[in-house]
Design a protein around this motif. Structure first.
Motif, PDB file in Angstrom:
ATOM      1  N   PRO A   1      30.310  88.134  33.593  1.00 12.16           N
ATOM      2  CA  PRO A   1      28.995  87.695  34.539  1.00 12.16           C
ATOM      3  C   PRO A   1      28.913  88.393  35.435  1.00 12.16           C
ATOM      4  O   PRO A   1      30.479  87.746  36.144  1.00 12.16           O
ATOM      5  CB  PRO A   1      28.896  86.082  34.365  1.00 12.16           C
ATOM      6  N   LEU A   2      28.175  88.538  36.330  1.00 12.62           N
ATOM      7  CA  LEU A   2      28.936  89.906  37.324  1.00 12.62           C
ATOM      8  C   LEU A   2      27.749  89.486  38.433  1.00 12.62           C
ATOM      9  O   LEU A   2      26.526  89.242  38.295  1.00 12.62           O
ATOM     10  CB  LEU A   2      28.669  91.206  37.598  1.00 12.62           C
ATOM     11  N   LEU A   3      27.273  88.751  39.733  1.00 10.13           N
ATOM     12  CA  LEU A   3      26.412  88.719  40.603  1.00 10.13           C
ATOM     13  C   LEU A   3      26.728  89.348  41.869  1.00 10.13           C
ATOM     14  O   LEU A   3      27.828  89.624  42.441  1.00 10.13           O
ATOM     15  CB  LEU A   3      26.459  87.312  40.523  1.00 10.13           C
TER      16      LEU A   3
ATOM     17  N   ALA B   1      24.225  93.099  35.916  1.00  8.26           N
ATOM     18  CA  ALA B   1      24.993  92.209  36.659  1.00  8.26           C
ATOM     19  C   ALA B   1      23.180  91.046  36.669  1.00  8.26           C
ATOM     20  O   ALA B   1      21.563  92.204  37.700  1.00  8.26           O
ATOM     21  CB  ALA B   1      25.507  92.877  37.997  1.00  8.26           C
ATOM     22  N   SER B   2      23.363  90.593  37.729  1.00  6.90           N
ATOM     23  CA  SER B   2      22.361  89.852  38.600  1.00  6.90           C
ATOM     24  C   SER B   2      22.547  90.494  40.481  1.00  6.90           C
ATOM     25  O   SER B   2      23.394  90.885  40.459  1.00  6.90           O
ATOM     26  CB  SER B   2      22.002  88.205  38.796  1.00  6.90           C
TER      27      SER B   2
ATOM     28  N   PRO C   1      17.361  88.272  38.327  1.00  9.56           N
ATOM     29  CA  PRO C   1      18.497  88.049  37.246  1.00  9.56           C
ATOM     30  C   PRO C   1      18.755  88.924  36.215  1.00  9.56           C
ATOM     31  O   PRO C   1      17.743  90.050  36.496  1.00  9.56           O
ATOM     32  CB  PRO C   1      17.539  86.162  36.519  1.00  9.56           C
ATOM     33  N   ALA C   2      19.888  89.055  35.833  1.00  8.73           N
ATOM     34  CA  ALA C   2      20.560  89.772  35.130  1.00  8.73           C
ATOM     35  C   ALA C   2      19.109  89.987  33.605  1.00  8.73           C
ATOM     36  O   ALA C   2      18.929  89.094  32.903  1.00  8.73           O
ATOM     37  CB  ALA C   2      21.730  89.780  34.698  1.00  8.73           C
TER      38      ALA C   2
ATOM     39  N   SER D   1      36.677  81.911  30.848  1.00  6.16           N
ATOM     40  CA  SER D   1      35.308  81.485  32.138  1.00  6.16           C
ATOM     41  C   SER D   1      34.779  82.012  33.088  1.00  6.16           C
ATOM     42  O   SER D   1      34.721  81.446  33.937  1.00  6.16           O
ATOM     43  CB  SER D   1      35.533  80.008  31.741  1.00  6.16           C
ATOM     44  N   LEU D   2      35.331  83.446  33.188  1.00  3.21           N
ATOM     45  CA  LEU D   2      35.284  83.920  34.702  1.00  3.21           C
ATOM     46  C   LEU D   2      33.870  84.678  35.092  1.00  3.21           C
ATOM     47  O   LEU D   2      33.666  85.054  33.844  1.00  3.21           O
ATOM     48  CB  LEU D   2      36.608  85.295  34.955  1.00  3.21           C
ATOM     49  N   SER D   3      33.049  84.615  36.071  1.00  2.99           N
ATOM     50  CA  SER D   3      32.564  85.201  36.751  1.00  2.99           C
ATOM     51  C   SER D   3      33.278  85.833  37.891  1.00  2.99           C
ATOM     52  O   SER D   3      33.421  85.141  38.737  1.00  2.99           O
ATOM     53  CB  SER D   3      31.001  84.260  37.368  1.00  2.99           C
TER      54      SER D   3
END
Length: 364
Positions: A192-194, A227-228, A271-272, A116-118
Motif C-alpha cells: 500500500p502506497l500513499l 496509490a492514494s 483514495p486508491a 505489514s508494510l505501507s
C-alpha cells in the motif's frame, strides 16, 4: 521514577528482538505470517525539507517541535481499537536526506516488515522541478528493497520447511480487485502506497497553468501505482485532518472516510481505486506533438511531458550531498573545522607520498 518515552521505545524494541529469537513471533503472527497481530510498519520518505517530521508528529497528536531527521529515525505509535482490547502498534520509520540516503531503506524494509508494510512519499508541491525525480528515485529504491525482502522471506520459508517452527507464508505483492479501474494498464506498487503533496499553501502561489500540470501529473503517478493521493499543509487544520485519516488507515487500519476531491482548484483527496485514466486524460502538452517524444510506455510519456514544462534541477549538487558530511543539514562548526584540517593534511600527505615514489623510481 516514571518511565520516559525513550525507555518505552527501548523496551518495545527489546521485546520484539526476544520474540523473533525465540520464534514466538511466528506463532503470534497474523494470517500472512508477518508481524504480530495488531502491528504494522509504515515507512515515510520524500523530498528534503518537505515537512515529513511535522506531518508525522501531527498525525500522532504529539505536541513537540519538529527537528531535522538524521539519516533514518524510528518511532512508534499506539492506538486502542476499543475498550478492553490490546492496543494496535505502528512501527514508524522516517528517511531523511531526500533521495541521497535511499540505501538506508534496507534497515527498515526487511523480510519481516514487508508483510505489514505501507509506504508514504511526501513531495514538496512548492518545488515542482524536483518533484518527478524525487518520486521516481524513491519509489524505485523502495520497490527494490521490498523485492529483496520478499526474496529473503522465501529463502527463510524454504529453510524452515519441516522444522519445528511453522514457516511464515511467502510474501505476495498486493493483488488489485478485478473491478479496479485500468487494472491491466497500470503497475501497482507491491505494498500500500500513499503520496502526500505537502506545502499546499505555498503551492497556491504558482500560476494556475503550472498548478494544473502538477495536479494532473500527480493524479497519473498515483493511479499508475495504485496509490492514494492527498494534498496537505501543516498550516491548515482541515487538510491535516484529512492527511491523518489516510495515515491512520495505513498505520492502524482505521476508517479512511469517504471524502473525495478531484478539483484541481482545491486540495486533492483521492483514495486508491477512485480515479481512472479516462478521468485523468492525456498529458498536459499543447505546443509539442506528443508522438515526437518517443516514449517507451505511458509513464515515460508523462515524464517527458512533465520535464518539458518543469526541467529537472541540476544533479551535480545532489551528487555532492550524497556524502552526509557535506550536507548542511548535519553541519557542526567545530567538527567541520577539524574535518577540513584533516582533509588538508591528507592532501599534503598524498603529495609528499607521490614525490617520494617518483624519487624512488628515478634512483632505480
Amino acid at each position: 521514577m516514571a518511565k520516559t518515552y525513550t525507555d518505552k521505545l527501548w523496551e518495545l524494541a527489546a521485546a520484539e528482538v526476544l520474540s523473533q529469537e525465540s520464534g514466538d513471533g511466528e506463532d503470534a503472527g497474523d494470517a500472512e505470517g508477518g508481524e504480530a497481530a495488531g502491528e504494522r510498519t509504515v515507512f515515510l520518505m520524500g523530498s528534503k525539507a518537505a515537512g515529513k517530521t511535522s506531518i508525522l508528529l501531527r498525525c500522532l497528536d504529539r505536541d513537540e517541535a519538529a527537528k531535522p531527521t538524521l539519516a533514518l529515525e524510528y518511532t512508534f505509535g499506539r492506538r486502542a481499537a476499543g475498550h478492553n482490547t490490546p492496543r494496535d502498534i505502528a512501527h514508524l520509520w522516517e528517511l531523511g536526506g531526500g533521495t541521497s540516503l535511499s540505501d538506508l531503506m534496507q534497515i527498515a524494509i526487511t523480510a519481516t516488515s514487508i508483510r505489514s508494510l505501507s509506504v508514504i512519499v511526501v513531495v514538496d508541491l512548492s518545488a515542482p522541478c524536483a518533484l518527478w525525480a524525487t518520486l521516481e528515485t524513491l519509489l524505485q529504491a523502495a520497490q527494490f528493497h521490498v523485492e529483496q525482502g520478499a526474496s529473503q522471506a522465501r529463502q527463510v520459508g524454504k529453510s524452515r520447511t519441516g522444522a519445528k517452527h511453522r514457516a511464515p507464508a511467502p510474501f505476495a505483492a498486493r493483488v488489485l480487485p478485478r473491478n479496479y479501474p485500468d487494472r491491466e494498464l497500470i503497475s501497482p506498487f507491491p505494498v500500500p502506497l500513499l503520496i502526500i503533496g505537502s506545502k499546499y499553501d505555498l503551492f497556491q502561489e504558482l500560476s494556475s497553468d503550472k498548478r494544473k500540470v502538477v495536479c494532473k501529473t500527480l493524479r497519473f503517478v498515483a493511479h499508475y501505482h495504485a496509490a492514494s493521493l492527498v494534498f496537505s499543509s501543516i498550516k491548515s487544520e482541515s487538510l491535516m485532518s484529512k492527511t491523518k485519516s489516510f495515515f491512520s488507515h495505513l498505520a492502524f487500519n482505521a476508517d479512511m472516510g469517504k471524502t473525495v476531491s478531484f478539483d484541481s482548484t482545491k486540495p486533492f483527496i483521492i483514495p486508491a481505486g477512485s480515479d481512472s485514466l479516462s478521468q485523468i486524460g492525456s498529458p498536459p502538452m499543447t505546443d509539442v506533438d506528443i508522438t515526437s517524444l518517443h516514449a517507451r510506455n505511458p509513464k515515460d510519456l508523462w515524464k517527458k511531458v512533465y520535464e518539458r514544462i518543469f526541467p529537472p534541477e541540476n544533479t551535480s549538487e545532489k551528487k555532492e550531498v550524497n556524502d552526509p558530511a557535506k550536507d548542511p543539514q548535519y553541519s557542526e562548526q567545530q567538527i567541520d573545522a577539524m574535518r577540513a584540517q584533516k582533509d588538508q593534511e591528507l592532501e599534503e600527505y598524498k603529495k609528499n607520498a607521490t614525490k617520494s615514489w617518483k624519487g624512488l623510481e628515478l634512483d632505480t
